[in-house]
Enzyme design. Structure first.
Site: not given
Ligand code: MN
Length: 715
Positions: A48, A72, A76-77, A139, A260
């Protein structure tokens, strides 16, 4: 999946100065940090951040952005901390990663926070560096591309809606059209699968019956232009299902009428050729009225430039043509990023300047928003600039007006948190309570049960709630202090008259004194609005207070009279004779204080202390200011002002009033100026016969245990 060396090479191809080592280290660090984590698709999680980085290389973003993309999700993870990131990759990367992390945390907030408009403002406010926003958009794009792997249909829908309402408009606002189109189309499939299916089906049908019409139109347009001596590259594409759906919504037309469905891009070498090409098309084909737009002479707020026209083109097809230069094309596709690239190419600024340029440009774009089509109209932008967004330690979002302080933050969380606030940690560091908060600050309020609001807070808070709470608290506190003082004065007055004091007796004369509660009488006595004798006289009408008017005056009447007497007893120089004088309720000016008069038509002059905040509102009306000063006549009652520091404990105010009373002084005013856990600072005005009298009182006070210090206060 792109390989490590490919990624590095791609960045170096457009940014030869990129830090190769940084990219390699970020790659390896992220891969290790995410370890065996997996995506919903079953792919290793690291795929990712790598894809996100890859998306950003297509936008030709700088090395720092690519490293940020790789890193990134680590904070957080994974177990990684921001401190680690800063230590390993430096301040700049840490700041960018922190920005993206904060945006990710926002996504976890309650739905209320996410009310689209607020949320967009918030995202913008949080993205002080535009690269944070670009990483976030990439992201989001990758998450949308892999959305179908998520099993929960509710979650899929939520993410898609958020993309449509928040991220696609942001991409459009920044002029990154391909990103906006991708985000919209991916979200559209999720949210309106039926509409998407029927539009796609219809498109397929038209394409098949047309039989390669796009290709033939491209060939003919190229030829027509070349005949006129214009070298052009022409590409054609169908409009996206989502943009067609939007058009159908807006214009209330059925798909059959939506003719169109094809747009052709004609890219020519320079601006002159753009207008030439336009002329060729308009002379060769019929022009559809009302479709011509010149975004070259009048660019869109996001810097988009092109000529647009609608024609009945080759094969009698109604088509839209966009004519532009290569530079305009890149700006249309990559928005701010490309715009910067072009400017950057010529000026070669340092990285530092480059960052600010990006930010400036975003703000510039936002500033020049015009028309209802733009999602951030000017007024809303102002709202956004007026706000500052902070977090509680739990990550909850608190929106405050710009300039807000930790005290505003505390009162916003809860009144009790505000009232008990003693300090604040901003991003983990203890900071003064008057510090102005910045976007993204994490604020932790330190409270203490014994703390009470300080009157000085009123000078720096900006929210109405904080101000109201502080005022209410101080008013209640003062009322209580006055009541305590008044009660002890009344006890003494009753005793001197030969009676026992009871609350019941006072309750019996509430009506007579026009007060609502017994405590109001206490406070009035404490404040000097009523004397003890007057209350005794009200309860026992036979008693005559010596030297006082026998008439019982209502509390309100007494208040008025006290004001008048104060005015007469302490005349003010600098006034026109006969002019009505009022003492301001906001600052209660006292003899000895430096004062000014403010002239109000029909109301006379209001006297304020020179430092009264109310005066700010008259700063632009100098004609209303009067220079005045106290002039104390020796023949009249002399008012001595004392500054007393007294222990903050029960009964201490009572002792104070007892000592002054025993020394035959009369407290005409009392003001608590500062209150801490241990001590009160009090200003007391005492009516005395002469200076010796005052000196005696000071000596008596200094001899009292609860009294810490007594000083004569000179104006
Ligand atoms: Mn992410």
């Amino acid at each position: 999946m792109i390989r490590q060396y490919e990624l590095v090479e791609r960045v170096k191809s457009y940014d030869p100065n990129a830090d190769e080592d940084l990219l390699n280290r970020a790659y390896v660090f992220s891969m290790k940090a995410h370890g065996s984590q997996a995506r919903a698709s079953g792919d290793p999680y690291f795929s990712h951040p790598l894809q996100v980085a890859e998306i950003l290389t297509r936008m030709k973003l700088d090395g720092a952005s690519i490293a940020t993309a790789l890193l990134h999700d680590t904070v957080e993870d994974t177990d990684t901390t921001l401190e680690q990131i800063e230590k390993l990759f430096g301040k700049e990367i840490a700041r960018l990663v922190d920005g993206v992390t904060k945006l990710s945390r926002l996504e976890l907030q309650s739905d209320q926070t996410k009310h689209a408009e607020n949320f967009r403002k918030l995202v913008l406010a949080m993205s002080a560096d535009i690269r944070v926003l670009l990483v976030k958009l990439a992201d989001r794009l990758h998450n949308m591309q892999t959305l179908h792997h998520i099993e929960d249909p509710e979650k899929r829908r939520r993410v898609a809606l958020e993309t449509l309402e928040i991220y696609a408009p942001l991409a459009e606002r920044m002029g990154i059209h391909h990103l906006k189109d991708d985000l919209e189309n991916l979200a559209f499939v999720e949210i309106y699968p039926d509409a998407d299916a029927s539009i796609t089906k219809r498109l397929t049908f038209l394409r098949e019956t047309g039989g390669g019409v796009v290709g033939r139109v491209i060939d003919e347009l190229k030829k027509v232009l070349l005949d006129a001596g214009i070298e052009a590259s022409v590409s054609g594409r169908e409009k996206s299902p989502y943009s067609m759906w939007r058009k159908m919504q807006r214009k209330n037309i059925a798909f059959e009428q939506l003719s169109d469905i094809m747009a052709f891009r004609i890219v020519v070498p320079d601006i002159g050729a753009c207008y030439q090409a336009l002329g060729v098309l308009h002379s060769k084909y019929s022009m559809v009225p009302g479709r011509f737009k010149d975004y070259i002479s009048t660019p869109k707020p996001n810097n988009y430039r092109s000529l647009h026209t609608g024609i009945i083109g080759p094969e009698r097809q109604r088509i839209e043509a966009q004519i532009r230069t290569p530079e305009m094309h890149d700006v249309a596709e990559y928005g701010v990023a490309a715009h910067w690239q072009y400017k950057q190419g010529s000026s070669g600024m340092a990285l530092e300047g480059r960052q600010y340029r990006w930010l400036r440009e975003l703000l510039d774009i936002l500033d020049h928003a015009a028309g209802p089509e733009e999602f951030l109209e000017h007024t809303k932008l102002e709202m956004f600039q007026d706000q500052v967004f902070c977090f509680t330690p739990k990550g909850e979002l608190v929106a405050l007006p710009r300039g807000a302080t930790p005290v505003d933050f505390a009162y916003n969380v809860h009144t009790q948190v505000g009232n008990r606030c003693v300090g604040a940690k901003i991003n983990g560091r203890l900071m003064p309570l008057r510090t102005q908060l910045a976007n993204g600050d994490q604020v932790e309020i330190v409270t203490s049960k014994t703390q009470t609001p300080s009157p000085t807070w009123e000078r720096f808070v900006v929210t109405g709630k904080a101000r109201a709470c502080i005022r209410r608290f101080i008013r209640t506190q003062q009322h209580e202090q006055y009541a305590e003082l008044g009660r002890s004065i009344l006890h003494k007055a009753f005793r001197q008259a030969g009676y026992d004091y009871t609350d019941k007796a006072i309750a019996g004369v509430l009506k007579k004194l026009k007060a609502a509660e017994v405590e109001d009488i206490h406070a009035a006595v404490g404040e000097g609005m009523l004397t003890g004798h007057e209350v005794v006289a009200a309860v026992y009408p036979a008693i005559r207070a010596p030297g006082r008017s026998p008439k019982v005056v209502s509390l309100e009447g007494r208040r008025l009279r006290a004001k008048k007497e104060r005015g007469l007893a302490v005349p003010i120089t600098g006034l026109i004779p006969g002019m009505a004088v009022h003492f301001a309720g906001c600052c209660h000016p006292l003899p000895g204080e430096r004062i000014v008069g403010i002239v109000s038509t029909g109301k006379g002059v209001t006297i304020h202390t020179i430092d009264c905040e109310t005066l700010d509102s008259f700063s632009d009306q100098p004609e209303r200011w009067l220079d005045v000063s106290w002039s104390i006549d020796d023949d009249q009652n002399y008012v001595g002002r004392l500054h007393v520091v007294i222990a903050n404990e029960p009964g201490s105010l009572g002792s104070l009033s007892t000592v002054i009373g025993r020394s035959e002084g009369n407290i005409s005013n009392l003001k608590i100026t500062n209150r801490s856990v241990d001590f009160f600072d009090i200003l007391i005005d005492v009516q005395v016969k002469d200076v010796r009298h005052l000196t005696n009182i000071i000596a008596a006070l200094r001899a009292t245990p609860v009294i810490n210090s007594v000083e004569r206060q000179r104006g």
